[in-house]
Motif scaffolding. Structure first.
Motif, PDB file in Angstrom:
ATOM      1  N   GLU B  64       0.831  -1.194   0.000  1.00  0.00           N
ATOM      2  CA  GLU B  64       0.000   0.000   0.000  1.00  0.00           C
ATOM      3  C   GLU B  64       0.867   1.247   0.000  1.00  0.00           C
ATOM      4  O   GLU B  64       2.067   1.197   0.261  1.00  0.00           O
ATOM      5  N   ALA B 274      -8.728  -7.842  -2.133  1.00  0.00           N
ATOM      6  CA  ALA B 274      -9.276  -6.510  -2.363  1.00  0.00           C
ATOM      7  C   ALA B 274      -9.443  -6.195  -3.839  1.00  0.00           C
ATOM      8  O   ALA B 274     -10.134  -5.257  -4.203  1.00  0.00           O
ATOM      9  N   PRO B 287     -14.656  -6.717   2.238  1.00  0.00           N
ATOM     10  CA  PRO B 287     -13.367  -6.022   2.213  1.00  0.00           C
ATOM     11  C   PRO B 287     -12.753  -5.989   3.601  1.00  0.00           C
ATOM     12  O   PRO B 287     -13.451  -5.995   4.612  1.00  0.00           O
TER      13      PRO B 287
ATOM     14  N   ASP C 185      -5.972   4.009  -1.348  1.00  0.00           N
ATOM     15  CA  ASP C 185      -5.192   2.777  -1.373  1.00  0.00           C
ATOM     16  C   ASP C 185      -6.015   1.605  -1.862  1.00  0.00           C
ATOM     17  O   ASP C 185      -7.223   1.558  -1.668  1.00  0.00           O
ATOM     18  N   VAL C 186      -5.324   0.639  -2.449  1.00  0.00           N
ATOM     19  CA  VAL C 186      -6.039  -0.524  -2.994  1.00  0.00           C
ATOM     20  C   VAL C 186      -6.982  -1.163  -1.987  1.00  0.00           C
ATOM     21  O   VAL C 186      -8.130  -1.465  -2.299  1.00  0.00           O
ATOM     22  N   SER C 187      -6.518  -1.337  -0.766  1.00  0.00           N
ATOM     23  CA  SER C 187      -7.360  -2.055   0.188  1.00  0.00           C
ATOM     24  C   SER C 187      -8.581  -1.232   0.575  1.00  0.00           C
ATOM     25  O   SER C 187      -9.648  -1.773   0.831  1.00  0.00           O
ATOM     26  N   ILE C 188      -8.421   0.077   0.577  1.00  0.00           N
ATOM     27  CA  ILE C 188      -9.540   0.924   0.993  1.00  0.00           C
ATOM     28  C   ILE C 188     -10.531   1.122  -0.139  1.00  0.00           C
ATOM     29  O   ILE C 188     -11.725   1.271   0.087  1.00  0.00           O
ATOM     30  N   ALA C 190     -11.799  -0.924  -2.064  1.00  0.00           N
ATOM     31  CA  ALA C 190     -12.867  -1.915  -1.990  1.00  0.00           C
ATOM     32  C   ALA C 190     -13.894  -1.516  -0.928  1.00  0.00           C
ATOM     33  O   ALA C 190     -15.107  -1.601  -1.172  1.00  0.00           O
ATOM     34  N   GLN C 191     -13.395  -1.046   0.210  1.00  0.00           N
ATOM     35  CA  GLN C 191     -14.324  -0.639   1.271  1.00  0.00           C
ATOM     36  C   GLN C 191     -15.261   0.467   0.792  1.00  0.00           C
ATOM     37  O   GLN C 191     -16.468   0.422   1.020  1.00  0.00           O
TER      38      GLN C 191
END
Ligand SMILES: Nc1ncnc2c1ncn2[C@@H]1O[C@H](COP(=O)(O)OP(=O)(O)OP(=O)(O)O)[C@@H](O)[C@H]1O
Ligand SMILES: Nc1ncnc2c1ncn2[C@@H]1O[C@H](COP(=O)(O)OP(=O)(O)OP(=O)(O)O)[C@@H](O)[C@H]1O
Ligand SMILES: [Mg+2]
Ligand SMILES: [Mg+2]
Lengths: 303, 341, 322, 325, 501
Positions: B64, B274, B287, C185-188, C190-191
Motif C-alpha cells: 500500500e 481486495a 473487504p 489505497d487498494v485495500s480501501i 474496496a471498502q
C-alpha cells in the motif's frame, strides 16, 4: 530568429497577446517609451544634459500652446531653461536604466541565492532565509536611504556613473529578497520533480542540475516579478530623489524632475511636474499591465 | 565473479540487498524537543529489507501507499544512502562505489523509470536533449550528429520515431512520454532498471503498450528489473518474483506462481482479496477493515496485527522475522506456528 | 420512467483555435436505483459528462446541444438559482480527491449541517442529529465526536466517507461519483465501493459511477457505458459488455487489462493514442486504431446500434439492425 | 504553542541584533554629527573634544557593543541633536505614527478587500476592470506627489481638510491620541488616504489573485455541487480561505506602512517617527536612527508573531496535538 | 488673539546657551533677553542693560535695568548676569566663542557689572547681543546650571522649559511639533503686540508650508520658497514680506593644493591662477540667476558681507561685469582655452535654491568650456565633506554672527591656522596682508580706523578674487494680511512686534 519569433507568435503566450488589447496597448506604450529613451539623442530636440546649451533667459517658459510658449520648447522649460520634452525623454532613459538595472541586479542575486537555498537546503537554506527576514525588517526605502548615504560616503566625489551605481545597488539591496524567496519556493518544488531525480540518477552534478534543469523552470515567476519590480524600482528611485538622495540634479531622472517640479505646483508652472509625472505613470502603468497580463498567462491555474 | 561463458546459467544474483534500511529524521526542531520533552522522531521508511535479483529477472514489490516501495527504489539507484545494510551490485558494494570516482561507471549500469510521465521529463527540453543527456553526461558520445543518430535509434527501440526528437514533451501523450523515459533510461545501456510504478498513471490501453515494450526489452537485452506497483494484476504479468511490503518491511517474498496460487501471509491474502474480479460479477466480497497505521508510530509486534483476523497476543508483542517456509519467505507468526496455511 | 435522461448532449469549449467539441452527441439514461458505470481512457469525457449533469461545467465550457432530463424535467436550461436547488437535493456529487474536496477551515459537522440546512427545512439541532446519523451510516466510528473534527484529522478513507455523507446529506435520488476511489489505497478502494453501493441501494439512489477501473465496474454496476473521444462507444449490461464486447474498442480495452488470474506473455495492445478533442478524425473516432475498420468507418459516423444485449457505435453491427 | 512563541522570540532577538548591526554599520557613513553639534564657530580642538566625549573616536565594535548593552535595557542614549532621551522622543512620536498607520491600514483593508473580492467574483466586468486600472494608477504615482496633489486640491483648493499636523490631541496616559477628537479625525484624513493608496492596491490585487485561486479549488467546486448558495460559498468558504494567505502579506504590509509613513509624514508634517527619523538622518543623529530602526524591526517581529498566532486561530490544520493521521 | 507662526525648522532646545544657531536665538529671544538688544534696524538697543560704556580699552561697564522680574517672579540682578556669562563660557555651552576673550566679569553692585577682556574689544556690545540672561536661582533649582551635557546622557530642564525676562513666556513645548507662548503680563517694557498667544509650528516641507498659509491654517511663515512668492502675494488673504538678508552666498575654490582634486587637470591647480578665477567670476550670469533661479529675491554682491554688517560699504560693492567673451579670453590666456573638468560640491537643503544656483553656475561655466560635475547633497553629508577640505569648488553661505565684518574675514578669508582662523576658508585662500589686517581689526578700538582697515582687507580680497561672491539671498516671509510685523535683516522674528487684526 525568425523561427523563434514565429514560435512565440504561435505559442499560448503569443496567442493570448494577440487577443489582449491591454497587452498590445501597454506593450506598444512601453516600447515607445523604451525606444525614445534608448534613442534619446536622436528623438529629443535638445540635450538637457549639455549644460552649455541651457539658456537661463529661456527658463520657465510654458508649453508651446500656452501664451508665451514657443515651438522651440514644445512642453516648455524648467527653472534652468531646460527643455521639458527633452528632459522627460532623457529622464525616462535614466529611470528605465535605473529601474531595469536594479531589477537585473536584484534578480541575479536573488535567483542565485534562491537556487542555492532551495537546492542545498539545510543550514545554507536556514541562513539565507533568516537573512531574508532581516532584510524584510528593513523597509526598502530605509535601506535605500541608508545605502545611498553609505555610497556617498564611500565614494565621496563619485562622478555620475558611480552615483548611479550606488543608487542601483541601494534599490537592489532589498528587492533581491523577493526573488530569492520565489525562486527558493519554485526550486523546492522543482527539486523533487522526477526529471531532476532522473538527472541525479544519471550522475549529473548538482551545479549542472541547478543551472540546466531547475533554473529554466523557475524563470516564469521571476519574469513576472521582474516586470512588476521594474515599475516599483522606478518609483523607489523617484521617492529617493524626493528624500534628496537620488541621481545628480544635472542629469535628472523622471523622479528628480517630478520632485523639482513639485516646488512649482503653487506658482502655476504645472508643466515642470505634470509632463514628467505623465511619462512616469505611462511607463509604470504599461509595465505593470504587461506584468499583470504575463502573470495571468503564465499561471496555469487561471487558464 | 566467476567467469561464465555464454549459455551457462548464472545463479549469482546481479542485485543483492542485505538488510537495507532507511530512516528519516522527522523530529520537530531542537527547541521544541527540549521544551516539550519530545524525543527525536524517526520514521523507519524501510526497515531491514533483503532480497536478491538474478540477472535477467524481475522482482516486483507491492504494497500500500507509504509502505516504503519508492524508498527502496531510491536506495537502489543511489538517490538515498542506506542507514543500515548494503546493496551489492555485481559483486561490488554499490554505495561505496557511488562515492568514489568510479561511481559514474556504476551509475551507467543502473537506471530508473519514474511514475509520473508528466513530471519526469523536463518540460523545457527537447526530446533529443532529454534522451541525449545521459550520453553526453557520461561522455559516451560527444559529437552532434552521432548523438542524433544514437538518440534516433533509442527512440525507435521504444516504438517512437526518430523525427520525434525535435519535439517537446508536452507534444506527446502519457504513454509516449513514458516511452521517452524508457529511452532515456536505456541510453547508457544499463543492466538494471528500477521502475517505480511506471504504469500507474497510465490508462489500461497505454499501460499495455508500455508493459509490452518493457518485456520485449528485457527479452532482447537481458535487462534486470525491480518493478514497483500496487497493482497486483500488473505485477503478476511482469514479474518472476514478488515481494510484499508492509510498513517498511518485507512480509512475504515468493515466486510469482507460488504467491498468486497460494498466498500465505494474511496481508497478501487481503491485498489479493481486495482486487475486484472482473469476470465473476456480482459476487460480494467482504473487504478488509482498517487502514495503514501511521508509519511514525507503528504498532508493536507485527505491524499488521491491528488489521489481521488471525492476530493473537504473540503477534501484538513480538515482531515476526522473515523466515523461509518451503521456498517462500514469510514474516508471520500464524504461518510459522501453522495456525494458518 | 428513467430518473435521468441525457439526449444528444454536446459540450463545447470555445478556445484559441476555434471551438472544441469535447462531448459529441451523448445519449444514455439511468433508471431509479440503478448503478451506471462510465469507463474510458483519460480525456474521453467522463468527468465532463458528470459536470454537465450537475451543471458545473467550467467556463468557457458550455452545453451546445441536446438536453438533460431529471425525472422528466429539463434541467440543462435552468438558471443558476434553480439549479442550486437541484444540486445536493436531487443530484449529489462525489469527486476524486477526498482531501481537496473538503474545506480545510471548517469542521466536518459544520459542512454537513450547512448542506442539510441549505436544502431541508430543519433546525440546528435536527440537522446535527441527521449529520451524526449520516456519519454513522457511512461507517465512521464515534460519529458524535468526529462531527467536530476538521478534515485534516481524518485519514484518506475516512475522508471519502465524509464526502459520501455530504453527497447524501439531502437525500438526492442520483449520485454522480467521479472516480471516488482513484486517490485511495487498494485495500480501501474496496471498502469505499462497497459502502457506496450499499448505502445507495438502501436509500434507493441511483449512481453514475465514473471510473478507470474495469474491475470496479464489473463488481458494482448494473450497466456500463464505454466512452471514447467524447462519444459513447458502447453501452449495455455489465457482464454483456465485459464478456461479449460488441465494439472493437471495448474488446481491445478488455484484452489489454492484465488478468490476476492467468498468465499472458504479451498483452493485447491498441496502438496509438486517443485523439484529443479538436483532432478527432471524421467518421468513427476509433477507426485509425481499429483493426477491423473498413471504408465506411472513415466516412460516416456510427450511431449507437443494437448489438446483442448491448448497443455499440460501430458499423460492424449495422447489418444486425438493417 | 508556548514553544512556538519562544522560538519566535529567539529568532526575533537574532534578527534584531542583525538589524542593529547593519544599521550601526551604515550609520558610520551617513554623516558626522559633531559638525552640527558645534555650530559654525567651533575650533578643531573643540571638535576633537566633543568627538571623544561622545565616544565617536572609539573603534567601531566598541561603539556597537556599548550600543547593544544600552539597547538591551531599552535605552538608546540622548539624541545628539535634541539633547533629549531617545526613548522619550520615540515615545512621544510613536502614537502619531501608529494611529496614522492604523487608520491607513483599516482604510486599505476596508476598501481593498471588498474591491479585491468583487473583481475576483466578477472577473471581466467593467467595474472590476476599472478597479484594476485605478489601483494600478495608485502605484504608478510616487507617494509624495499624491500627497501634494491632495493638499493642493483638498486644503488649498476646497479648504475641506487641513494640510499639516495632527490637530488637537488628547493625552491618555503617555499615549497622545488624535482619534478622540473630531479635529484629530479631520487632520488624519489626507495623510491616511495618501498612505493607504499604495497598500490598498496591493491588498486588492492580492485578494483578487488568492480568491481566484481558491475559487478553483475542489472544495469550492464540491460546495457548489452540494447546492450551497453563492453567498455562502463566496463569503463563507472562499473568503475565509482567501484571507489566510492574505494575512501574512497584509501583516508585512502593515510594517511597510510604518516605513512608508516617512514620506507621508514629511509631506504632511505629521509628528510621527518617520519625521523624527528623516530629521535624524539629515543631522546624523545616530542614537535616534538606531533606535528607530530597531523599533521598526521589533514592530515587524511583533506583527509576524501576531500573524502567526492568527494562523493558529484561523487554520485548524496548525492546531497540533489533536489526533489526525 | 492668537498668532500661528510656522518655520521650516525648529529650535533644537529652549536652552539659550546650548546651540549657536539663529532660529534658536530667534525663538528663545522671545523668552530670554540679552544685556544689549537690537532695534528694528539692527542698531544696538538697551535691553537688560540700560547703558554701557568703555571704561578702559579692555573694560566695558554695564548698568543693569532695575525692577525686572523673571517669569517665575524672582528679580533680575547682577548675580544672574555673572551666572549667565559663566554658564555661556562653561562646559557644554555652544556660546563659548562669544565670551572667549573675556578675562573676567565683575559685579560692581547689584545693578552694575564690568567685563574685562584679554585684548581691547571694540565690538563687545555687538557680540554679547546674543548672550541671553538666565536666572541663577531657577537654574540651580532645576539642575540646569550647565547646558545639556550629552556626554553623561542627562536631560536638562532648560531644554524643555524656560524662565526668562522676555515679553513672552513659554507655555508648552513639543519639540518639532508645536511650541506655544503666552504674553508676559509683567514685562518691564511695552509690548508692541496685541497677541496673547503665539503658536509656533515647524513645517519642513515647502509646499505644505505654503499650503498651510494659503488655506489660512497659519498666519506667519518663513521662508516662502522664492517661486511661490507670486502665488502667495496673489492670495486673497496673504502677502510676502521680502527684504535683504545678512547671509552672503559665495563660491570658493581650492587655491592651496598643487594638484586640483577631482579634476581633469593633472599636475597643477588652475585655481591658483587668478585669470581662471576671474574667468569664472565673469562667466557667471548673476543677473540671470537673480531673475530665474531667485525670482528677483536676491541682491547680487561683490563683497563677502552684506548691508547690515558693520564694515559693509556700498561703494565697494561693485561686481566685475558678466562677460563671457572676456572670460573665454582669460581662460585662453591662462592656457585653458579648451576648458577643463572639475567637481563642484553643493548643499541642496541649506540655502535658498542652493542646488539650483549651482546648476545655473554649472550651465554658465559650460559656456567657457568648463565641465562641472555637480554633487548636490544634503547638508548632513555635505558639511562634513567640505569641512574636511575634501573639495575643489564649493558653494557656501555666511552670516557673521557678530554682525561685524571681522567675523567674516577671520572665518572665511584669513589664512588657515589651527586656532580657528580660516576655519571656513575651505579653499585655503591666503594673503598675508589680509591676515595681518584681520588681526589688527580684532583689537582696534577706534571705529573709523577699524573700518578703514576692513575696507582695505576687502579691497585686497576682491582684487585677488579670493572667492566668487554671488548674492545676498532675500528674506521672504509669508504673512496673512491680518498680521502686521517687523521684518529684521537677521531673519529674527520677535513676537513683540507682531500684531493681528
Ligand atoms: N524524504 C523523506 N523524508 C521523510 N519521510 C519520507 C521521505 N520520503 C519518504 N518518506 C516517508 O517514508 C514512508 C515511505 O515512503 P515511500 O515513498 O517509500 O512509500 P511508497 O511505498 O512508495 O508509497 P506510494 O505508493 O504512495 O508511492 C512514507 O511514510 C513517507 O512519508
Ligand atoms: N476547461 C477546458 N477547456 C478545454 N478543454 C477541456 C476543458 N476541460 C476539459 N476539456 C477537455 O475535455 C475532454 C474530456 O475531459 P474529461 O475531464 O471529461 O476527461 P475524463 O474522461 O474525465 O478524463 P480523466 O480520466 O483523466 O479524468 C478532455 O480531452 C479535455 O481536454
Ligand atoms: Mg512511491
Ligand atoms: Mg475525470
Amino acid at each position: 530568429m525568425k523561427q523563434l519569433l514565429f514560435r512565440w507568435f504561435d505559442s499560448d503566450v503569443g496567442y493570448s497577446f494577440r487577443h489582449s488589447p491591454v497587452a498590445i496597448g501597454s506593450a506598444f506604450v512601453a516600447f515607445v517609451c523604451v525606444f525614445c529613451a534608448a534613442f534619446a539623442g536622436w528623438v529629443s530636440p535638445h540635450n538637457p544634459f549639455d549644460l552649455g546649451s541651457l539658456e537661463l533667459s529661456d527658463a520657465r517658459l510654458p508649453p508651446s500652446w500656452s501664451a508665451g510658449g514657443t515651438f522651440k520648447y514644445l512642453l516648455g522649460t524648467d527653472d534652468q531653461g531646460r527643455d521639458i520634452l527633452s528632459a522627460v525623454i532623457y529622464g525616462a532613459r535614466i529611470s528605465i536604466v535605473v529601474g531595469a538595472a536594479s531589477v537585473v541586479l536584484s534578480a541575479l542575486v536573488g535567483v542565485a541565492l534562491g537556487l542555492l537555498a532551495g537546492f542545498k537546503g539545510g543550514w545554507v537554506d536556514s541562513f539565507l532565509m533568516r537573512l531574508c527576514d532581516v532584510m524584510l525588517s528593513f523597509p526598502p526605502i530605509l535601506v535605500a536611504l541608508l545605502m545611498a548615504g553609505v555610497g556617498r560616503a564611500l565614494f565621496p566625489n563619485a562622478d555620475t556613473t558611480v552615483a548611479f551605481g550606488v543608487l542601483i545597488l541601494s534599490i537592489s539591496l532589498t528587492k533581491w529578497v523577493d526573488y530569492a524567496r520565489t525562486v527558493r519556493g519554485s526550486t523546492l518544488v522543482e527539486r523533487n520533480k522526477e526529471y531532476v531525480q532522473a538527472a541525479r540518477v544519471t550522475g549529473v552534478s548538482p551545479l549542472r542540475i541547478m543551472r540546466r534543469h531547475v533554473l529554466p523552470n523557475v524563470t516564469g515567476p521571476v519574469m513576472v516579478l521582474a516586470t512588476i519590480q521594474v515599475a516599483t524600482a522606478i518609483i523607489t528611485e523617484a521617492t529617493l530623489s524626493f528624500l534628496g538622495v537620488g541621481v545628480p540634479p544635472t542629469s535628472p531622472s523622471l523622479g528628480t524632475l517630478i520632485r523639482v517640479g513639485n516646488d512649482y505646483l503653487f506658482s502655476g508652472e504645472y508643466w515642470i511636474t505634470v509632463f514628467p509625472g505623465l511619462m512616469l505613470v505611462l511607463i509604470v502603468l504599461s509595465v505593470n499591465l504587461l506584468g499583470d497580463w504575463l502573470r495571468d498567462v503564465l499561471n496555469p491555474r487561471l487558464q | 565473479m566467476a567467469a561464465c561463458g555464454g549459455g551457462c546459467v548464472n545463479h549469482t544474483p546481479l542485485v543483492q540487498a542485505n538488510d537495507l534500511a532507511k530512516t528519516f529524521d522527522v523530529s520537530p526542531p531542537w527547541l521544541n524537543r527540549v521544551l516539550e520533552r519530545k524525543p527525536r522522531q524517526l520514521l523507519r521508511a524501510v526497515d531491514g529489507v533483503s532480497f536478491q535479483i538474478e540477472k535477467g529477472k524481475t522482482l516486483a514489490l507491492v504494497g500500500e501507499s507509504g509502505c516504503g516501495k519508492s524508498t527502496v527504489a531510491r536506495l537502489l539507484v543511489g538517490l538515498y544512502e542506506p542507514t543500515r545494510g548494503n546493496l551489492v551490485f555485481d559483486g561490488q558494494d554499490a554505495h561505496a562505489v557511488f562515492k568514489t570516482a568510479g561511481g559514474n561507471a556504476l551509475r551507467k549500469r543502473i537506471q530508473m523509470i519514474f511514475q509520473d510521465p508528466y513530471a519526469s521529463l523536463n518540460p523545457r527540453w527537447t526530446v533529443e536533449a532529454i534522451v541525449g543527456e545521459p550520453l553526453t553526461e557520461h561522455g559516451l558520445i560527444v559529437e552532434a550528429t552521432a548523438l542524433k543518430q544514437r538518440v534516433g535509434e533509442l527512440l525507435e527501440s521504444v516504438g517512437l520515431r526518430a523525427q520525434d526528437m525535435a519535439k517537446y514533451p508536452h507534444q506527446f501523450s502519457g504513454g509516449q512520454r513514458q516511452r521517452i523515459s524508457i529511452a532515456r533510461a536505456l541510453a547508457t545501456e544499463p543492466e538494471f532498471l528500477v521502475c517505480d510504478e511506471p504504469t500507474s498513471a497510465l490508462d489500461v490501453s497505454v499501460q499495455a503498450q508500455v508493459l509490452n515494450i518493457m518485456k520485449e526489452l528485457q527479452r532482447k537485452r537481458g535487462l534486470t528489473y525491480l518493478f514497483i506497483s500496487h497493482n497486483l494484476a500488473v505485477v503478476r504479468h511482469v514479474s518472476d518474483q514478488v515481494g510484499v511490503m508492509y510498513l517498511g518491511r518485507l512480509v512475504e517474498l515468493a515466486d510469482k506462481h507460488t504467491l498468486f496460487a497460494a498466498p500465505r501471509h494474511p496481508y497478501t491474502r487481503m491485498l489479493l482479496d481486495a482486487i475486484p474480479k472482473m469476470h465473476d460479477t456480482g459476487r460480494a466480497r467482504t473487504p478488509v477493515q482498517g487502514e495503514v497505521p501511521n508509519p511514525l508510530d507503528p504498532p508493536a509486534g507485527c505491524a499488521f496485527h491491528p488489521r489481521c483476523p488471525h492476530a493473537n497476543d504473540r503477534c501484538r508483542a513480538e515482531r515476526p522475522a522473515l523466515l523461509d517456509v518451503v521456498g517462500v519467505k514469510i514474516a508471520c507468526h500464524a504461518v510459522e506456528e501453522g495456525r494458518l496455511r | 420512467m428513467s430518473l435521468l435522461e441525457v439526449q444528444n448532449l454536446v459540450v463545447e469549449f470555445p478556445g484559441r483555435r476555434g471551438t472544441v467539441r469535447a462531448l459529441d452527441h451523448i445519449s444514455f439514461d439511468i433508471a431509479p436505483g440503478e448503478i451506471l458505470g462510465v469507463v474510458g481512457e483519460s480525456g474521453a469525457g467522463k468527468s465532463l459528462t458528470g459536470a454537465a449533469i450537475i451543471g458545473l461545467l467550467e467556463p468557457p465550457g458550455r452545453i451546445a446541444g441536446g438536453q438533460i432530463l431529471l425525472e422528466g424535467q429539463r434541467i440543462d436550461t435552468l438558471g443558476e438559482e434553480a439549479m442550486r436547488h437541484i444540486r445536493g437535493r436531487r443530484i449529489g456529487a462525489i469527486f476524486q480527491d477526498p482531501l481537496t474536496s473538503l474545506n480545510p477551515l471548517y469542521s466536518v459537522g459544520r459542512q454537513l449541517i450547512e448542506t442539510i440546512q441549505a436544502h431541508l427545512p430543519v433546525g440546528q439541532a435536527e440537522a446535527r442529529q441527521r449529520a451524526v446519523q449520516l456519519l454513522k451510516d457511512t461507517g465512521i466510528p464515534a460519529a458524535e465526536q468526529r462531527l467536530d473534527h476538521y478534515p485534516h484529522q481524518f485519514s484518506g478513507g475516512m475522508r471519502q466517507r465524509v464526502v459520501i455523507a455530504l453527497a447524501l446529506a439531502a437525500e438526492p435520488k442520483l449520485i454522480v461519483a467521479d472516480e471516488p476511489t482513484t486517490a485511495l489505497d487498494v485495500s480501501i478502494q474496496a471498502q469505499i465501493i462497497m459502502l457506496l453501493k450499499n448505502i445507495c441501494r438502501d436509500r434507493g439512489a441511483a449512481v453514475m459511477l465514473i471510473t478507470h477501473d474495469m474491475g470496479v465496474i464489473a463488481e458494482t454496476c448494473d450497466r456500463v457505458a464505454v466512452m471514447y473521444a467524447g462519444r459513447i462507444a458502447e453501452i449495455g449490461p455489465v457482464h454483456e459488455v465485459i464478456n461479449h464486447p460488441a465494439h472493437p474498442y471495448t474488446a481491445g480495452l478488455m484484452a489489454a487489462i492484465p488478468d490476476i488470474a492467468q498468465d499472458r506473455d504479451i498483452l493485447y495492445q491498441i496502438d496509438g493514442a486517443m485523439p484529443r478533442p479538436g483532432a478527432i478524425p471524421a467518421g468513427c473516432a476509433f477507426h485509425p486504431r481499429c483493426p477491423r475498420a473498413f471504408d465506411r468507418c472513415k466516412a460516416e459516423r456510427p450511431e449507437l446500434l443494437r448489438a446483442g444485449a448491448t448497443r455499440a457505435a460501430c458499423w460492424l453491427h449495422a447489418g444486425v439492425v438493417a | 504553542m508556548l514553544v512556538f512563541i519562544l522560538r519566535r522570540l529567539i529568532q526575533a532577538v537574532v534578527v534584531m541584533t542583525a538589524v542593529a548591526f547593519i544599521a550601526f554599520l551604515l550609520f558610520q557613513y551617513v554623516g558626522d554629527p559633531v559638525v552640527f553639534l558645534l555650530g559654525q564657530d567651533a575650533t578643531p580642538a573643540q571638535t576633537a573634544d566633543l568627538r571623544a566625549a561622545l565616544g565617536l573616536d572609539k573603534p567601531f565594535f566598541v561603539q556597537f557593543w556599548h550600543f547593544l548593552l544600552n539597547a538591551a535595557q531599552g535605552e538608546f542614549g540622548l539624541s545628539l541633536r535634541q539633547g533629549a532621551k531617545v526613548s522619550r522622543l520615540i515615545g512621544e512620536r510613536l502614537p502619531a505614527t501608529v494611529e496614522l498607520a492604523f487608520v491607513a491600514a483599516v482604510l486599505a483593508l476596508v476598501i481593498g478587500v471588498p474591491m479585491g473580492v468583487y473583481s475576483a467574483l466578477r472577473r471581466g466586468t467593467f467595474l472590476s476592470q476599472a478597479f484594476m486600472m485605478v489601483s494600478l494608477l495608485g502605484v504608478s504615482l510616487p507617494t509624495f506627489l499624491i500627497g501634494i496633489l491632495l493638499i493642493l486640491v483638498f486644503s488649498v483648493g476646497l479648504g475641506w481638510f487641513p494640510s499639516f499636523g495632527r490637530g488637537e490631541t488628547v493625552q491618555v496616559g503617555w499615549w497622545s491620541s488624535g482619534l478622540l477628537k473630531a479635529d484629530g479625525w479631520h487632520h488624519i484624513v489626507l495623510p491616511a488616504v495618501t498612505l493607504a493608496v499604495f497598500q490598498l492596491t496591493l491588498i486588492m490585487r492580492l485578494v483578487r489573485a488568492e480568491m481566484l485561486e481558491v475559487l478553483r479549488t475542489d472544495y469550492i467546486k464540491f460546495a457548489r455541487a452540494r447546492g450551497l448558495s453563492n453567498r455562502v460559498i463566496h463569503f463563507g468558504h472562499a473568503l475565509k480561505n482567501t484571507l489566510v494567505p492574505v494575512m501574512t502579506i497584509t501583516g508585512l504590509q502593515l510594517g511597510g506602512l510604518i516605513a512608508f509613513a516617512i514620506i507621508t509624514e514629511t509631506v504632511f508634517q505629521w509628528p510621527g517617527m518617520g519625521l523624527l527619523f528623516i530629521q535624524a538622518v539629515t543631522f546624523a543623529d545616530i542614537p535616534v536612527m538606531a533606535a528607530y530602526l530597531c523599533l521598526i524591526a521589533l514592530i515587524f517581529v511583533v506583527i509576524n508573531l501576531v500573524v502567526d498566532l492568527l494562523y493558529f486561530a484561523v487554520d485548524p490544520r496548525l492546531r497540533v496535538g489533536q489526533g489526525g493521521h | 488673539q492668537t498668532i500661528r507662526v510656522a518655520n521650516q525648522g525648529d529650535a533644537l532646545s529652549m536652552d539659550p546657551h546650548s546651540l549657536s544657531e539663529s532660529l534658536q536665538f530667534s525663538l528663545t529671544g522671545n523668552v530670554y533677553e540679552p544685556l544689549v538688544g537690537r532695534n528694528k534696524d539692527l542698531s544696538l538697543a538697551p535691553a537688560l542693560a540700560t547703558s554701557w560704556k568703555q571704561t578702559s580699552p579692555t573694560v566695558w561697564r554695564f548698568e543693569l535695568r532695575k525692577g525686572v522680574q523673571f517669569h517665575d517672579g524672582t528679580p533680575f540682578t547682577a548675580d544672574d548676569v555673572l551666572f549667565s556669562f559663566a554658564r555661556a563660557a562653561g562646559e557644554g555651552s555652544d556660546m563659548k566663542s562669544y565670551v572667549n576673550d573675556f578675562k573676567e566679569v565683575r559685579k560692581i553692585n547689584d545693578f552694575t557689572v564690568e567685563i574685562e577682556t584679554l585684548q581691547p574689544f571694540p565690538i563687545l556690545p555687538d557680540v554679547i547681543s546674543l548672550v541671553y540672561m538666565m536666572s541663577k536661582k531657577w537654574c540651580e533649582a532645576n539642575q540646569a546650571v550647565r547646558p545639556v551635557d550629552r556626554r553623561k546622557g542627562i536631560e536638562n530642564a532648560a531644554s524643555f522649559r524656560a524662565n526668562g525676562t522676555g515679553p513672552f513666556r513659554l507655555r508648552e513645548r513639543q519639540p518639532n511639533v508645536r511650541t506655544s507662548f503666552t504674553r508676559n503680563g509683567s514685562y518691564w517694557g511695552k509690548i508692541e503686540s496685541n497677541a496673547s498667544d503665539i503658536i509656533f509650528t515647524p513645517i519642513a516641507n515647502d509646499a505644505t508650508r505654503v499650503a498651510a498659509l494659503l488655506s489660512g491654517e497659519i498666519d506667519v511663515m518663513e521662508p516662502v520658497p522664492v517661486q511661490d512668492i507670486a502665488r502667495v502675494n496673489a492670495g486673497a488673504n496673504t502677502r510676502v514680506a521680502t527684504g535683504p538678508e545678512l547671509r552672503t552666498i559665495f563660491l570658493g575654490m581650492d587655491q592651496k593644493r598643487d594638484e586640483l582634486l577631482y579634476s581633469s587637470v593633472k599636475g597643477k591647480n588652475p585655481f591658483k591662477d587668478k585669470r581662471v578665477r576671474q574667468a569664472f567670476y565673469q562667466a557667471i550670469d548673476i543677473e540671470g540667476i537673480k531673475t530665474t533661479v531667485m525670482r528677483g529675491a536676491s541682491s547680487p554682491t561683490a563683497l563677502m558681507v552684506g548691508p547690515g554688517i558693520n564694515g559693509f560699504l556700498p561703494e565697494q560693492n561693485k561686481r566685475l561685469p558678466y562677460d563671457v567673451d572676456a572670460a573665454k579670453k582669460l581662460m585662453a590666456d591662462a592656457g585653458y582655452g579648451a576648458g577643463f573638468e572639475v567637481a563642484m560640491n553643493c548643499p541642496n537643503d541649506r540655502y535658498v535654491n542652493d542646488a539650483r544656483i549651482c546648476q545655473a553656475v554649472a550651465a554658465n561655466l559650460a559656456k567657457i568650456n568648463v565641465k562641472i560635475n555637480l554633487q548636490a547633497e544634503t547638508k548632513g553629508t555635505y558639511f562634513p565633506k567640505v569641512l574636511r577640505r575634501d573639495t575643489s569648488f564649493y558653494l557656501l553661505g555666511w552670516t557673521p554672527s557678530t554682525y561685524d565684518a571681522h567675523n567674516a574675514l577671520n572665518a572665511l578669508m584669513a589664512c588657515v591656522d589651527d586656532k580657528g582662523a580660516g576655519q571656513f576658508n575651505l579653499g585655503a585662500y591666503c594673503n598675508p596682508k589680509v591676515d595681518e589686517l584681520t588681526k589688527k581689526i580684532q583689537s582696534e578700538t577706534d571705529k573709523t580706523k577699524r573700518n578703514a582697515m576692513i575696507k582695505e582687507a576687502f579691497d585686497i580680497h576682491t582684487a585677488d578674487i579670493g572667492h566668487l561672491p554671488l548674492h545676498q539671498q532675500a528674506l521672504a516671509w509669508g504673512i496673512s494680511k491680518k498680521v502686521s510685523l517687523v521684518q529684521l535683516a537677521d531673519n529674527f522674528m520677535p513676537f513683540k512686534w507682531m500684531s493681528i487684526k
